[in-house]
Design a protein around this motif. Structure first.
Motif, mmCIF file in Angstrom:
data_model
loop_
_atom_site.group_PDB
_atom_site.id
_atom_site.type_symbol
_atom_site.label_atom_id
_atom_site.label_comp_id
_atom_site.label_asym_id
_atom_site.label_seq_id
_atom_site.Cartn_x
_atom_site.Cartn_y
_atom_site.Cartn_z
ATOM 1 N N VAL A 332 0.795 -1.127 0.049
ATOM 2 C CA VAL A 332 -0.172 0.036 -0.033
ATOM 3 C C VAL A 332 1.065 1.261 -0.191
ATOM 4 O O VAL A 332 0.519 2.254 -0.702
ATOM 5 N N ALA A 333 1.942 1.125 0.754
ATOM 6 C CA ALA A 333 2.828 2.357 0.872
ATOM 7 C C ALA A 333 3.539 2.751 -0.518
ATOM 8 O O ALA A 333 3.635 3.759 -1.050
ATOM 9 N N VAL A 388 -4.465 3.459 -4.096
ATOM 10 C CA VAL A 388 -4.482 2.669 -2.798
ATOM 11 C C VAL A 388 -5.809 1.697 -3.015
ATOM 12 O O VAL A 388 -5.337 0.547 -2.302
ATOM 13 N N GLN A 389 -6.800 2.035 -3.478
ATOM 14 C CA GLN A 389 -7.923 0.791 -3.519
ATOM 15 C C GLN A 389 -7.340 -0.341 -4.242
ATOM 16 O O GLN A 389 -7.606 -1.363 -3.750
ATOM 17 N N VAL A 390 -6.639 -0.281 -5.559
ATOM 18 C CA VAL A 390 -6.161 -1.425 -6.078
ATOM 19 C C VAL A 390 -5.152 -2.169 -5.700
ATOM 20 O O VAL A 390 -5.322 -3.515 -5.442
ATOM 21 N N VAL A 391 -4.321 -1.530 -4.665
ATOM 22 C CA VAL A 391 -3.369 -2.467 -3.931
ATOM 23 C C VAL A 391 -3.917 -2.930 -2.670
ATOM 24 O O VAL A 391 -3.696 -4.074 -2.335
ATOM 25 N N LEU A 396 -5.942 -7.982 -0.090
ATOM 26 C CA LEU A 396 -7.090 -8.828 0.448
ATOM 27 C C LEU A 396 -7.491 -10.202 -0.172
ATOM 28 O O LEU A 396 -7.789 -11.075 0.126
ATOM 29 N N ARG A 397 -7.192 -10.012 -1.521
ATOM 30 C CA ARG A 397 -7.166 -11.311 -2.443
ATOM 31 C C ARG A 397 -6.230 -12.403 -1.903
ATOM 32 O O ARG A 397 -6.495 -13.348 -2.183
ATOM 33 N N GLY A 398 -4.993 -11.849 -1.336
ATOM 34 C CA GLY A 398 -4.157 -12.875 -0.779
ATOM 35 C C GLY A 398 -4.633 -13.453 0.422
ATOM 36 O O GLY A 398 -4.022 -14.610 0.642
ATOM 37 N N LEU A 399 -5.647 -13.033 0.929
ATOM 38 C CA LEU A 399 -6.236 -13.725 2.189
ATOM 39 C C LEU A 399 -7.470 -14.369 1.494
ATOM 40 O O LEU A 399 -8.296 -14.983 2.284
ATOM 41 N N LEU A 451 -9.085 0.285 2.785
ATOM 42 C CA LEU A 451 -8.125 0.370 3.712
ATOM 43 C C LEU A 451 -8.476 -0.061 5.298
ATOM 44 O O LEU A 451 -7.915 -0.824 5.796
ATOM 45 N N LEU A 452 -9.683 0.264 5.420
ATOM 46 C CA LEU A 452 -10.372 -0.430 6.689
ATOM 47 C C LEU A 452 -10.443 -1.781 6.888
ATOM 48 O O LEU A 452 -10.410 -2.285 7.956
ATOM 49 N N ARG A 453 -11.107 -2.271 5.707
ATOM 50 C CA ARG A 453 -11.248 -3.755 5.560
ATOM 51 C C ARG A 453 -9.857 -4.397 5.752
ATOM 52 O O ARG A 453 -9.704 -5.260 6.583
#
Length: 459
Positions: A332-333, A388-391, A396-399, A451-453
């Motif tokens: 994300v950073a 930010v949203q796509v990263v 999250l897809r990794g989870l 980001l919150l998720r």
């Protein structure tokens, strides 16, 4: 080194950022080379005229909206492959179960994508009727259909390339896909020029060259997978004709929400292109310029997000939740830093970028350039949110968390973003720029929710 050998851990935030950047680099360059295929053709169509540029924009918008289900299911292979390899690492590479799991995930994703593409083919073959039903000018719709009827034959190859690229990312060897994509761009430039201009095929030639490029990329990557000493041991394409229905169902469970996010995101930009069509060819051409530039910058955080999927999946598969959190936040950073710099670039260089797509002798070029520059400035302001949203979505897809992000996309893009844009464009009287402001609002909302998720699930 054996494919199952446990690799050294990369402790700490700085090391994780370096590992993510190292994996993301070739993936980003692959993405950029793929967008370069469409970008070079857009530049060539712009030399044909405003109507050809507008028709190409409508065709690509419709094609990508209909490609989204197959694309999403192809992307679903990546977290399954990464988690399988992570589990193999956890066990020291012992046994063949993780190898079989990677093979089954790859083949099932190919089957799932092929199933999803069948209705897309039917609609793209009759693209003119679809576009007319959506309120587009008949002449532009007919030109757009020339493109889609040629380009649709490359769609299965594109999805196959995405599946195999995900396998290479999970193996942390993405360079082959990058070099193949570079080669496709290098070959497509003279091929597209020859088909569009000397051959006189125009818009149809542009679609045909994209189809040929996608087919060539898949063929080359298949050769890599079959010939590489490590990769060929996975026998990814063995017994491909036999559907593995349990694993195909798993791909649909993970992949349909990914497809949903893509449909919602690509669909909202496609809807924006169609809404531009209500303002005429100049507005569509200006939108084409802005969307191509914004798409080019978007490829970088998209690649970082794909690397995050692999890094997070490897860590989770290996039972390292702290490592997964570091991988996601580092990605994300990286994505946010890059898109902040792109925001400044688009705002300051908007007139130059707009004119790069146009022929100065076109009588409507100045009008298109002025509106295109305005849209590019607006695009600059939503770069950070888009990145930010796509990263975060990739992390999250990794989870294998895909359903809730789909709901976020529905809320941000369709419930809030697009209605705000349409309201600004029509009742408020801002015209085409109002639509782009609405897109920016939607992206900012989705970025915050993603980001919150991620914070909640990675903590």
């Amino acid at each position: 080194m054996d494919a199952g050998t446990t690799l050294p851990a990369r402790p700490g935030w700085a090391a994780e950022a370096r590992a993510t950047a190292a994996l993301a680099g070739p993936i980003v360059l692959t993405n950029l080379s793929q967008i370069a295929l469409a970008l070079t053709e857009t530049l060539m169509l712009g030399r044909l005229g405003t109507r050809e540029l507008a028709a190409g924009m409508l065709a690509v918008s419709l094609q990508f909206a209909l490609l989204a289900p197959g694309f999403g299911l192809a992307l679903a292979a990546a977290p399954l492959q990464a988690q399988a390899r992570g589990a193999g690492r956890l066990g020291g590479g012992a046994g063949r179960g993780w190898v079989r799991a990677m093979r089954r995930a790859s083949r099932a994703a190919l089957w799932a994508a092929a199933i999803a593409l069948l209705p897309a083919w039917i609609l793209l073959w009759e693209a003119a009727a679809v576009l007319r039903a959506l309120g587009q000018e008949p002449a532009l719709a007919a030109l757009a259909q020339d493109y889609t009827r040629a380009a649709l034959f490359g769609m299965p190859a594109f999805c196959g390339f995405v599946v195999l690229r995900g396998f290479l990312a999970a193996m942390e060897r993405p360079a082959a896909a990058m070099w193949i994509s570079f080669g496709a761009v290098a070959l497509n430039v003279p091929l597209a020029w020859a088909l569009i201009f000397p051959a006189g095929l125009g818009v149809f030639g542009a679609g045909l060259s994209i189809a040929i490029a996608n087919g060539g990329m898949l063929a080359a990557l298949v050769l890599v997978v079959l010939r590489d000493r490590v990769f060929r041991r996975f026998a990814l394409l063995g017994r491909l004709w036999r559907p593995d229905w349990p694993r195909i169902r798993e791909v649909f469970v993970v992949g349909l929400p990914i497809s949903g996010v893509l449909v919602l995101e690509i669909g909202v930009f496609s809807a924006a292109a169609l809404a531009m069509g209500w303002f005429g060819a100049v507005a569509v051409a200006a939108h084409a310029i802005a969307i191509q530039a914004a798409s080019a910058t978007f490829m970088v955080p998209m690649g970082i997000g794909q690397a995050a999927t692999a890094r997070v999946g490897l860590a989770i598969g290996g039972g390292d939740r702290a490592g997964a959190a570091r991988a996601g936040w580092s990605a994300v950073a990286l994505g946010a830093a890059f898109m902040a710099s792109m925001a400044v670039t688009l705002v300051l260089a908007s007139p130059f970028i707009a004119w790069a797509f146009l022929d100065a002798t076109d009588p409507r070029a100045a009008e298109v350039a002025a509106l295109g520059a305005t849209l590019l400035v607006i695009a600059g302001f939503f770069q950070l949110g888009d990145g930010v949203q796509v990263v975060a979505a990739g992390a999250l897809r990794g989870l294998k968390d895909t359903r809730v992000p789909m709901l976020f996309a529905a809320l941000g893009y369709w419930v809030l973003g697009l209605p705000v844009g349409l309201a600004l464009a029509h009742p408020a009287g801002f015209g085409p720029p109002g639509i782009w402001v609405g897109l920016g609002v939607g992206l900012a909302i989705v970025a915050g929710l993603m980001l919150l998720r991620w914070r909640r699930l990675s903590g």
